[in-house]
Enzyme design. Structure first.
Site, PDB file in Angstrom:
ATOM      1  N   GLY A   1       0.795  -1.236   0.000  1.00  0.00           N
ATOM      2  CA  GLY A   1       0.000   0.000   0.000  1.00  0.00           C
ATOM      3  C   GLY A   1       0.816   1.267   0.000  1.00  0.00           C
TER       4      GLY A   1
ATOM      5  N   ASP B   1      -5.546  -0.013  -2.009  1.00  0.00           N
ATOM      6  CA  ASP B   1      -6.342  -0.832  -2.916  1.00  0.00           C
ATOM      7  C   ASP B   1      -7.632  -1.290  -2.274  1.00  0.00           C
ATOM      8  OD1 ASP B   1      -5.106  -2.767  -1.114  1.00  0.00           O
ATOM      9  OD2 ASP B   1      -5.859  -4.283  -2.515  1.00  0.00           O
TER      10      ASP B   1
ATOM     11  N   LYS C   1      -6.283   7.034  10.678  1.00  0.00           N
ATOM     12  CA  LYS C   1      -7.729   7.043  10.906  1.00  0.00           C
ATOM     13  C   LYS C   1      -8.038   7.443  12.336  1.00  0.00           C
ATOM     14  CE  LYS C   1      -9.336   3.760   7.497  1.00  0.00           C
ATOM     15  NZ  LYS C   1     -10.010   2.471   7.254  1.00  0.00           N
TER      16      LYS C   1
ATOM     17  N   ASP D   1       1.054   3.288   4.350  1.00  0.00           N
ATOM     18  CA  ASP D   1      -0.007   4.091   3.762  1.00  0.00           C
ATOM     19  C   ASP D   1      -0.941   4.642   4.826  1.00  0.00           C
ATOM     20  OD1 ASP D   1      -0.994   1.553   4.376  1.00  0.00           O
ATOM     21  OD2 ASP D   1      -1.844   1.152   2.401  1.00  0.00           O
TER      22      ASP D   1
ATOM     23  N   ASP E   1      -4.487   2.208  10.841  1.00  0.00           N
ATOM     24  CA  ASP E   1      -5.911   1.905  11.019  1.00  0.00           C
ATOM     25  C   ASP E   1      -6.102   1.233  12.380  1.00  0.00           C
ATOM     26  OD1 ASP E   1      -8.605   1.373  10.606  1.00  0.00           O
ATOM     27  OD2 ASP E   1      -8.287  -0.230   9.172  1.00  0.00           O
TER      28      ASP E   1
ATOM     29  N   ARG F   1      -5.136   1.134  -6.862  1.00  0.00           N
ATOM     30  CA  ARG F   1      -3.890   1.696  -6.315  1.00  0.00           C
ATOM     31  C   ARG F   1      -3.392   2.871  -7.148  1.00  0.00           C
ATOM     32  NH1 ARG F   1      -2.138  -1.766  -2.321  1.00  0.00           N
ATOM     33  NH2 ARG F   1      -2.226  -3.980  -2.777  1.00  0.00           N
TER      34      ARG F   1
ATOM     35  N   PHE G   1     -13.356   3.751   4.691  1.00  0.00           N
ATOM     36  CA  PHE G   1     -12.452   2.965   3.862  1.00  0.00           C
ATOM     37  C   PHE G   1     -12.109   3.773   2.620  1.00  0.00           C
ATOM     38  CE2 PHE G   1     -10.885  -0.380   1.093  1.00  0.00           C
ATOM     39  CZ  PHE G   1     -10.119  -1.126   1.974  1.00  0.00           C
ATOM     40  N   VAL G   2     -10.803   3.937   2.377  1.00  0.00           N
ATOM     41  CA  VAL G   2     -10.361   4.773   1.262  1.00  0.00           C
ATOM     42  C   VAL G   2      -9.533   3.962   0.273  1.00  0.00           C
ATOM     43  CG1 VAL G   2     -10.441   6.970   2.499  1.00  0.00           C
ATOM     44  CG2 VAL G   2      -8.376   5.553   2.649  1.00  0.00           C
TER      45      VAL G   2
HETATM   46  P1  5GP Z   1      -4.012  -1.866  10.349  1.00  0.00           P
HETATM   47  O1  5GP Z   1      -5.461  -2.188  10.566  1.00  0.00           O
HETATM   48  O2  5GP Z   1      -3.132  -3.028  10.666  1.00  0.00           O
HETATM   49  O3  5GP Z   1      -3.596  -0.594  11.048  1.00  0.00           O
HETATM   50  O4  5GP Z   1      -3.858  -1.571   8.804  1.00  0.00           O
HETATM   51  C1  5GP Z   1      -3.515  -2.632   7.989  1.00  0.00           C
HETATM   52  C2  5GP Z   1      -3.460  -2.308   6.563  1.00  0.00           C
HETATM   53  O5  5GP Z   1      -4.784  -2.331   6.104  1.00  0.00           O
HETATM   54  C3  5GP Z   1      -2.917  -0.954   6.140  1.00  0.00           C
HETATM   55  O6  5GP Z   1      -1.518  -0.961   5.999  1.00  0.00           O
HETATM   56  C4  5GP Z   1      -3.583  -0.821   4.795  1.00  0.00           C
HETATM   57  O7  5GP Z   1      -2.817  -1.490   3.813  1.00  0.00           O
HETATM   58  C5  5GP Z   1      -4.894  -1.524   5.020  1.00  0.00           C
HETATM   59  N1  5GP Z   1      -5.948  -0.546   5.286  1.00  0.00           N
HETATM   60  C6  5GP Z   1      -6.379  -0.038   6.458  1.00  0.00           C
HETATM   61  N2  5GP Z   1      -7.349   0.863   6.262  1.00  0.00           N
HETATM   62  C7  5GP Z   1      -7.520   0.933   4.926  1.00  0.00           C
HETATM   63  C8  5GP Z   1      -8.377   1.708   4.073  1.00  0.00           C
HETATM   64  O8  5GP Z   1      -9.178   2.554   4.484  1.00  0.00           O
HETATM   65  N3  5GP Z   1      -8.250   1.478   2.736  1.00  0.00           N
HETATM   66  C9  5GP Z   1      -7.383   0.584   2.215  1.00  0.00           C
HETATM   67  N4  5GP Z   1      -7.361   0.443   0.900  1.00  0.00           N
HETATM   68  N5  5GP Z   1      -6.542  -0.156   2.972  1.00  0.00           N
HETATM   69  C10 5GP Z   1      -6.626   0.034   4.309  1.00  0.00           C
HETATM   70 MG    MG Z   2      -0.597  -1.955   4.332  1.00  0.00          MG
END
Ligand code: 5GP
Ligand code: MG
Length: 188
Positions: free
Chosen positions: A54, A169, A141, A110, A113, A175, A162-163
């Site tokens: 990402g 992606d 976020k 990227d 979350d 992407r 969700f973006v």
């Molecule tokens: P985490 O939940 O572990 O903080 O985020 C894990 C991964 O989920 C991020 O690195 C990203 O690749 C993906 N992710 C989290 N939120 C989003 C979102 O809103 N959109 C997209 N496309 N990927 C996300």
């Molecule tokens: Mg990621």
């Protein structure tokens, strides 16, 4: 296929924020390096680590704005997603780079979350004994983290939506969109 929706952050806004992020990061690294009698030009001190896949677009734009002698190492983390877009867990794919002890390490992702991905990486890379360890994310976020982890440099705070686009992606798509967009109809 869910179509991408409204632009949340436009490409010009992203480009201009990356100039700020690069300047801030270079400033922090300059101070760290000065403490050890080195400078931004000293080779072999700074390692930048994009989290695949990402962060690739963000990383490419960020490093080209950094007047820093740096090495690049890649890491890949798979995150498990439940129905559509909810994060359920993260695990490292493959080995970590082996040469991070004593280096100034910057993990670039990227989006922050749930915190699972960056919590895992901060823990595992921290164990390797870097001289400093920073996390730089394009997006953060506004939501409680499942795993507590702070980002040191943040491009934009966004709501819990969700973006897609600019490297992010949905199921392998979008992407290459130049802006960050909402994904129509996707749950947060
Ligand atoms: P985490 O939940 O572990 O903080 O985020 C894990 C991964 O989920 C991020 O690195 C990203 O690749 C993906 N992710 C989290 N939120 C989003 C979102 O809103 N959109 C997209 N496309 N990927 C996300
Ligand atoms: Mg990621």
């Amino acid at each position: 296929m869910i179509p991408p929706g409204d632009v949340l952050i436009g490409q010009r806004e992203i480009a201009s924020r990356i100039v700020d992020l690069a300047r801030d990061l270079a400033g922090e690294l300059r101070r760290d390096l000065a403490e050890e009698g080195a400078s931004l030009d000293t080779p072999g001190r700074v390692v930048m680590i994009p989290v695949l896949s990402g962060s690739i677009i963000f990383f490419a734009d960020l490093v080209r704005r950094l007047p820093v002698a740096l090495a690049t190492e890649l890491v890949s983390v798979s995150s498990y997603r439940g129905a559509t877009t909810e994060s359920l867990g993260a695990s490292l794919e493959g080995a970590l780079p082996g040469n991070l002890a004593g280096k100034h390490v910057v993990i670039v992702d990227d989006i922050l979350d749930s915190g699972r991905t960056l919590g895992l990486l901060r823990g595992r890379i921290g164990e390797l004994g870097p001289a400093s360890l920073r996390i730089c994310v394009l997006l953060r976020k506004e939501r409680p983290r499942d795993v507590p982890v702070e980002a040191d440099l943040v491009g934009f705070d966004i709501p819990d939506v969700f973006v897609v686009g600019y490297g992010l992606d949905y199921d392998g798509h979008y992407r290459n969109l130049p802006d960050v967009r909402l994904l129509e109809g996707a749950g947060g």
